[in-house]
Write an enzyme that holds these catalytic residues in place. Structure first.
Site, short mmCIF file in Angstrom:
data_model
loop_
_atom_site.label_atom_id
_atom_site.label_comp_id
_atom_site.label_asym_id
_atom_site.label_seq_id
_atom_site.Cartn_x
_atom_site.Cartn_y
_atom_site.Cartn_z
N ASP A 19 0.72 -4.29 15.56
CA ASP A 19 2.13 -4.73 15.18
C ASP A 19 2.31 -6.06 15.74
O ASP A 19 2.58 -5.81 17.29
CB ASP A 19 3.25 -3.63 15.53
CG ASP A 19 4.50 -3.90 15.49
OD1 ASP A 19 4.96 -4.97 14.71
OD2 ASP A 19 5.41 -3.43 15.98
N ASN A 21 5.63 -8.12 15.47
CA ASN A 21 6.83 -8.06 15.75
C ASN A 21 7.77 -7.03 16.30
O ASN A 21 8.85 -7.02 16.12
CB ASN A 21 7.54 -8.63 14.54
CG ASN A 21 7.39 -7.60 13.40
OD1 ASN A 21 6.93 -6.44 13.65
ND2 ASN A 21 7.89 -7.81 12.42
N ASP A 23 8.50 -4.10 15.34
CA ASP A 23 9.03 -2.99 14.65
C ASP A 23 8.42 -1.58 14.43
O ASP A 23 8.75 -0.75 13.72
CB ASP A 23 9.38 -3.59 13.17
CG ASP A 23 7.88 -3.66 12.35
OD1 ASP A 23 7.15 -3.60 12.89
OD2 ASP A 23 8.33 -4.12 11.45
N ASP A 27 0.92 -4.98 11.21
CA ASP A 27 1.20 -5.92 10.05
C ASP A 27 0.00 -7.02 10.01
O ASP A 27 -0.84 -7.03 10.59
CB ASP A 27 2.74 -6.57 10.31
CG ASP A 27 2.67 -6.99 11.93
OD1 ASP A 27 1.74 -7.75 12.36
OD2 ASP A 27 3.94 -6.91 12.49
N ASP A 96 -7.81 -2.99 -1.59
CA ASP A 96 -7.84 -1.61 -1.97
C ASP A 96 -7.15 -1.76 -3.35
O ASP A 96 -5.78 -2.31 -3.44
CB ASP A 96 -6.56 -0.68 -0.98
CG ASP A 96 -7.38 0.81 -0.99
OD1 ASP A 96 -7.58 1.36 -1.98
OD2 ASP A 96 -7.55 1.18 0.12
N ASP A 198 -9.43 3.06 -5.30
CA ASP A 198 -9.00 4.30 -5.07
C ASP A 198 -9.28 5.14 -6.20
O ASP A 198 -8.90 4.98 -7.21
CB ASP A 198 -7.43 4.19 -4.94
CG ASP A 198 -6.72 5.38 -4.23
OD1 ASP A 198 -7.28 5.67 -3.23
OD2 ASP A 198 -5.99 5.72 -4.88
N GLU A 250 -13.97 4.89 -4.51
CA GLU A 250 -13.83 6.39 -3.82
C GLU A 250 -13.90 7.27 -5.04
O GLU A 250 -13.24 7.04 -6.22
CB GLU A 250 -12.35 6.15 -3.46
CG GLU A 250 -12.04 7.55 -2.64
CD GLU A 250 -10.81 7.91 -2.44
OE1 GLU A 250 -10.41 8.75 -1.58
OE2 GLU A 250 -9.93 7.58 -3.57
N HIS A 323 -8.99 7.17 6.52
CA HIS A 323 -7.66 7.28 6.88
C HIS A 323 -7.00 8.78 6.14
O HIS A 323 -6.06 9.03 6.39
CB HIS A 323 -6.78 6.20 6.19
CG HIS A 323 -6.87 6.15 4.68
ND1 HIS A 323 -8.11 5.69 4.03
CD2 HIS A 323 -5.92 6.44 3.62
CE1 HIS A 323 -7.90 5.77 2.78
NE2 HIS A 323 -6.61 6.23 2.47
N ASP A 324 -8.20 9.26 5.42
CA ASP A 324 -7.83 10.57 4.81
C ASP A 324 -8.51 11.74 5.74
O ASP A 324 -8.39 12.93 5.14
CB ASP A 324 -8.29 10.66 3.24
CG ASP A 324 -7.37 9.78 2.43
OD1 ASP A 324 -6.24 9.51 2.78
OD2 ASP A 324 -8.15 9.20 1.41
O1 ISL Z 1 -7.37 13.47 1.65
C1 ISL Z 1 -7.05 13.76 0.37
C2 ISL Z 1 -6.05 14.97 0.33
O2 ISL Z 1 -6.72 16.16 0.71
C3 ISL Z 1 -7.75 13.65 -0.67
O3 ISL Z 1 -7.94 14.56 -1.68
C4 ISL Z 1 -7.44 12.45 -0.87
O4 ISL Z 1 -6.13 12.50 -1.71
C5 ISL Z 1 -8.15 11.50 -2.13
O5 ISL Z 1 -9.31 11.53 -1.25
C6 ISL Z 1 -7.68 10.42 -2.83
O6 ISL Z 1 -7.69 9.44 -1.88
C7 ISL Z 1 -6.96 8.38 -2.32
O7 ISL Z 1 -5.80 8.23 -3.23
C8 ISL Z 1 -4.76 8.95 -2.53
C9 ISL Z 1 -4.18 8.39 -1.25
O8 ISL Z 1 -3.14 9.24 -0.72
C10 ISL Z 1 -5.27 8.26 -0.27
O9 ISL Z 1 -4.96 7.82 0.97
C11 ISL Z 1 -6.51 7.48 -1.00
O10 ISL Z 1 -7.57 7.41 -0.09
C12 ISL Z 1 -3.78 8.62 -3.65
O11 ISL Z 1 -3.70 7.36 -3.98
CA CA Z 2 5.44 -4.99 12.32
#
Ligand code: ISL
Ligand code: CA
Length: 551
Positions: A19, A21, A23, A27, A96, A198, A250, A323-324
């Site tokens: 970050d 700035n 907040d 960013d 993405d 995605d 994905e 991130h999931d």
């Molecule tokens: O992490 C999940 C929920 O348990 C997965 O089912 C996830 O939703 C799936 O991998 C799809 O992920 C992607 O699309 C989603 C988004 O929330 C995730 O961050 C993204 O990586 C919807 O866009």
């Molecule tokens: Ca920021």
């Protein structure tokens, strides 16, 4: 050799990276200040999770304008500067591409919902209900209930595989597809080097929208639909082929046979996909909300099947988390003080030296661990918030539910990057949008960079090692010690040499007799324990990994 096969990708979750700035939200200017850090690590490509304009119900995976940068992340000028500065350092940038759905605040959807004959109506998937019930029994992937949201204005339901704020696009509509290709062109012509796509395996829906059977999953019903390969081939011809790109899809619900189409070496669709077979290993009755641990034999079986399955036909991606998914050291390794660093190094070694393109998720290179959430107001992710309610409804006590969510939920991997041991962890001078893991005083980039035997410096060594040994990109994969449930080991072989990668995935020392597999070791090329005695005594210490040249 194509650069797409030989590069190392680093994923940035921008909200939690840096970050600039105060907040509390990471960013684009913040990312720019860390480019030298990334260059020093040795990565070649950045994948940046969505930075487009979005109301943020799913942290940017709900896009309201594909051609604008969200002000929380900066401006278009900031983005173009990031691109320029990254390119100057020889680093490519991947965005993405979220085109299975938009935000319900996207102009297309606002138009679409106004009337049945609006020109944008058919950009989304609208259906009549069954009496006063939704069109079918599908439930959304975030545990929020039906996949169908009733819209009184036109007395129909729209489909949303994810949250109600993320209506699914109708790829059957050619005009919609044209707009998407045009939008991709917009970014590629500005210098973007490719896309992570995605849930791309979901874009072609079964047009009869059948009910899901008892015990079945919506994911398998919507994955790999009848026209998905046609769409990707069209996308390749219409836009991707005009540029030198890297693309990764994905691909939940994708099997090896399907992956051979998506990621075929013939280059008609994508460079590679992220499959979900590893992630599914600790799933169970309660979807992912349980305390199950992945058993090594299962992990080995999945890895080996994909390595052999795609060999010389298609290309693998290699990732431990994103991130999931849970933090990798907490999920596959051991995050206690004694073994955290060593086991993170083992995981990187055994995963990234298979065949495929490695993906590192921010923080992995520091050995970042799962975060413990102590109360419901610390949760941010829509999926975690729904899960808490659902688990409580099942009678699971609050602290136990929070424990499961801390281990398996998405918030745990989204706590901010830990840059130093100062207040705000060097991530922000303000109040962070999500809590910072309290271990930042101990686990942070500054400490890691300064210490020679750190995870960071090991990753750096491993990346360079991989890059300068073509055998890891091109060599054949041959599993060894397959029946063992404590050790993961394989050979990589080309016409010039054979190397063995071996790792002990347990907290006990184990003995390995190389003669069992008729292996003659020559020397150790890379190990995660200084002064390892493995080649002398055949003992692998807890979480020890080695890369060995064979004679
Ligand atoms: O992490 C999940 C929920 O348990 C997965 O089912 C996830 O939703 C799936 O991998 C799809 O992920 C992607 O699309 C989603 C988004 O929330 C995730 O961050 C993204 O990586 C919807 O866009
Ligand atoms: Ca920021």
């Amino acid at each position: 050799m194509d650069w797409q096969k030989n590069c190392v990708v680093y994923q940035i979750y921008p909200k939690s990276f840096c970050d600039s700035n105060g907040d509390g939200i990471g960013d684009i200017p913040g990312i720019i200040t860390k480019l030298d850090y990334l260059k020093n690590l040795g990565v070649d490509v950045l994948w940046i999770s969505p930075i487009y304009e979005s109301p943020g119900f799913d942290n940017g995976y709900d896009i309201s304008d594909y051609k604008a940068i969200d002000p929380i992340f900066g401006t278009m000028d900031d983005f173009l500067r990031l691109l320029k500065e990254a390119h100057e350092r020889g680093i490519k940038v991947l965005l993405d591409l979220v085109v299975n759905h938009t935000s319900n605040e996207h102009e297309w959807f606002k138009q679409s919902r106004t009337s049945k004959d609006n020109p944008y109506r058919d950009y989304y998937i609208w259906k009549d209900g069954r009496g006063d019930k939704p069109p079918n029994n599908w439930t959304d992937f975030f545990g929020g209930g039906s996949c169908w949201e009733y819209d009184a204005a036109t007395n129909q339901y729209y489909l949303h595989l994810f949250s109600p704020w993320q209506p699914d696009l109708n790829w059957e509509n050619r005009k919609l597809r044209d707009e998407i290709y045009d939008m991709m062109d917009f970014w590629l012509s500005r210098g973007v080097d490719g896309f992570r796509m995605d849930v791309i395996s979901y874009i072609s829906k079964p047009l009869d929208f059948p009910d899901v059977k008892e015990g079945g999953s919506v994911s398998f019903l919507v994955a790999n639909g009848a026209r998905v390969h046609e769409y990707l081939r069209e996308m390749r011809k219409r836009v991707l082929d005009k540029y030198d790109t890297i693309t990764v899809g994905e691909a939940a619900g994708v099997t090896i046979e399907e992956a051979k189409k998506y990621a075929n070496l013939d280059g008609h669709e994508l460079n590679m996909v992220f499959h979900f077979e590893v992630n599914d290993l600790d799933g169970g009755e309660n979807y992912k909300w349980n305390n199950k641990k992945i058993a090594l034999p299962d992990l080995k079986r999945v890895y080996s099947r994909w390595q052999k399955g795609l060999w010389q036909v298609a290309w693998n991606s290699l990732y431990l988390s994103n991130h999931d998914q849970p933090r990798s050291v907490s999920r596959f390794g051991n995050d206690c003080d004694l073994y955290r660093e060593r086991s993170q190094k083992l995981l990187a070694t055994c995963t990234y030296l298979m065949q495929g393109t490695p993906f590192i998720y921010q923080g992995e290179e520091l050995g970042a661990t799962a975060n413990r959430f102590e109360s419901s107001d610390q949760l941010r992710d829509i999926e975690s918030i729904n899960a808490l309610a659902n688990l409580r409804e099942k009678g699971i006590p609050q602290s136990e539910a929070l424990d499961i969510i801390s281990k398996r939920g998405r918030d745990s991997a989204r706590t901010p990057m830990q840059w130093n041991d100062e207040k705000g962890a060097g991530f922000t001078t303000g109040t962070p949008w999500i809590m910072i893991n309290e271990n930042y005083k101990k686990i942070n980039a500054k400490e890691q960079i300064d210490r020679e035997d750190s995870v960071y410096n090991y990753y750096k060594k491993l990346i360079a090692f991989r890059k300068f040994n073509q055998i890891f990109t091109q060599g054949e994969y041959i599993p060894v010690f397959e029946a063992r449930n404590d050790v993961f080991a394989y050979l990589r072989r080309d016409e010039n040499q054979t190397v063995m990668v071996i790792g002990n995935y347990t907290e006990n020392a184990v003995s390995v007799n190389l003669a069992d597999e008729k292996i003659k070791a020559e020397c150790c090329l890379l190990g995660n324990i200084e002064g390892s005695k493995f080649l002398q005594n055949g003992i692998l210490e807890p979480y020890e990994s080695n890369v060995i040249r064979l004679g």
